[in-house]
Write a protein that holds these residues in place. Sequence first.
Motif, PDB file in Angstrom:
ATOM      1  N   LYS A 112       0.838  -1.219   0.000  1.00 29.00           N
ATOM      2  CA  LYS A 112       0.000   0.000   0.000  1.00 29.00           C
ATOM      3  C   LYS A 112       0.860   1.251   0.000  1.00 29.00           C
ATOM      4  CE  LYS A 112      -4.159  -1.826   2.254  1.00 29.00           C
ATOM      5  NZ  LYS A 112      -5.019  -1.717   3.458  1.00 29.00           N
ATOM      6  N   GLU A 113       1.914   1.233   0.828  1.00 27.62           N
ATOM      7  CA  GLU A 113       2.815   2.391   0.856  1.00 27.62           C
ATOM      8  C   GLU A 113       3.467   2.616  -0.502  1.00 27.62           C
ATOM      9  OE1 GLU A 113       3.430   4.631   3.121  1.00 27.62           O
ATOM     10  OE2 GLU A 113       1.985   3.773   4.534  1.00 27.62           O
ATOM     11  N   LEU A 119       1.457   6.801  -6.547  1.00 25.68           N
ATOM     12  CA  LEU A 119       0.399   7.778  -6.818  1.00 25.68           C
ATOM     13  C   LEU A 119       0.853   9.193  -6.497  1.00 25.68           C
ATOM     14  CD1 LEU A 119      -2.743   5.853  -5.478  1.00 25.68           C
ATOM     15  CD2 LEU A 119      -2.199   6.383  -7.869  1.00 25.68           C
ATOM     16  N   SER A 120       1.565   9.337  -5.370  1.00 31.30           N
ATOM     17  CA  SER A 120       2.036  10.670  -4.997  1.00 31.30           C
ATOM     18  C   SER A 120       3.046  11.188  -6.005  1.00 31.30           C
ATOM     19  CB  SER A 120       2.649  10.648  -3.598  1.00 31.30           C
ATOM     20  OG  SER A 120       3.794   9.812  -3.577  1.00 31.30           O
ATOM     21  N   GLU A 121       3.947  10.282  -6.483  1.00 34.85           N
ATOM     22  CA  GLU A 121       4.895  10.707  -7.509  1.00 34.85           C
ATOM     23  C   GLU A 121       4.178  11.095  -8.789  1.00 34.85           C
ATOM     24  OE1 GLU A 121       7.617   7.541  -7.953  1.00 34.85           O
ATOM     25  OE2 GLU A 121       8.749   7.980  -6.113  1.00 34.85           O
ATOM     26  N   GLY A 122       3.121  10.324  -9.130  1.00 37.98           N
ATOM     27  CA  GLY A 122       2.332  10.684 -10.302  1.00 37.98           C
ATOM     28  C   GLY A 122       1.635  12.011 -10.119  1.00 37.98           C
ATOM     29  N   SER A 123       1.101  12.236  -8.912  1.00 37.40           N
ATOM     30  CA  SER A 123       0.424  13.517  -8.668  1.00 37.40           C
ATOM     31  C   SER A 123       1.416  14.669  -8.697  1.00 37.40           C
ATOM     32  CB  SER A 123      -0.299  13.472  -7.326  1.00 37.40           C
ATOM     33  OG  SER A 123       0.629  13.310  -6.261  1.00 37.40           O
ATOM     34  N   VAL A 124       2.643  14.431  -8.177  1.00 32.08           N
ATOM     35  CA  VAL A 124       3.659  15.482  -8.215  1.00 32.08           C
ATOM     36  C   VAL A 124       4.032  15.820  -9.648  1.00 32.08           C
ATOM     37  CG1 VAL A 124       6.056  16.000  -7.653  1.00 32.08           C
ATOM     38  CG2 VAL A 124       4.578  15.007  -5.917  1.00 32.08           C
ATOM     39  N   SER A 125       4.227  14.770 -10.470  1.00 35.48           N
ATOM     40  CA  SER A 125       4.539  15.053 -11.876  1.00 35.48           C
ATOM     41  C   SER A 125       3.379  15.754 -12.559  1.00 35.48           C
ATOM     42  CB  SER A 125       4.867  13.749 -12.606  1.00 35.48           C
ATOM     43  OG  SER A 125       3.742  12.872 -12.588  1.00 35.48           O
ATOM     44  N   GLU A 126       2.148  15.355 -12.170  1.00 32.92           N
ATOM     45  CA  GLU A 126       0.978  16.027 -12.742  1.00 32.92           C
ATOM     46  C   GLU A 126       0.960  17.498 -12.333  1.00 32.92           C
ATOM     47  OE1 GLU A 126      -3.912  15.658 -12.642  1.00 32.92           O
ATOM     48  OE2 GLU A 126      -2.649  14.196 -11.605  1.00 32.92           O
TER      49      GLU A 126
END
Length: 238
Positions: A112-113, A119-126
């Motif tokens: 999960k982590e 997901l957080s890395e994807g959101s940061v790149s987004e």
Amino acid sequence: QAIINSTITPNMTFTKTSQKFGQWADSRANTVYGLGFASEQHLSQFAEKFQEVKEAARLAREKSQDKTELTNPALNITSHQVLPSPIISSNGPGEDKLFRSQSADVEIGTEKERLKKMLSEGSVSEVQWEAEFFSLQDNNSKLVAALHEANANVEQWKKQLAAYQEETESLRLRVAELEAQGAQDSSSENNKEELSQTLEELELLIKAKDEEIQMLKSHKCGRWEAEGEREETLQKLQ
């Protein structure tokens, strides 16, 4: 002051999209926050405060993890050590089952982590892409405004140039008129000088004629006197 309800987590990043605008994203709430500031100094102050809160959140998470590890030693052992199979088998079937279930829970938590991290890395790149998009949009609007201003300046320069050309033409006509008037004045001055010279010559001629008249008058008087003497002499002779 603006109140924004946003949970700050250690994996969040505050991005300066321009000199007076900044953004950050909350992947759990699926929300991107953006703030505009009156000056670049206010933006820098907010970024520093954001970093402080982010650091405080990181410390709070580490403390909570430490407390969890202290209160659950079995989870601590299974998350940091790989127990060899002889120890697990020597503990008996019941304890073996317990350790295996806790290990599975830890693996699920780790997965999960890992997913959250992805997901957080994807959101940061987004967020970075969105920040770059907003920056390009801001630059585009600035360029459009500068282009409109340049066009307006060109129109104004054209009007000023036409006004200057008209004023130059009128000045040229005025100079031509003044030159013509100056030529007339110079010709009239020449005529005036000629008339003055002629008048002086006439005055001198009149003066000379007066002198001749005086001379003639004096000669005439002498003649008259001579005639009188002659008549007296003739009378005496007679």
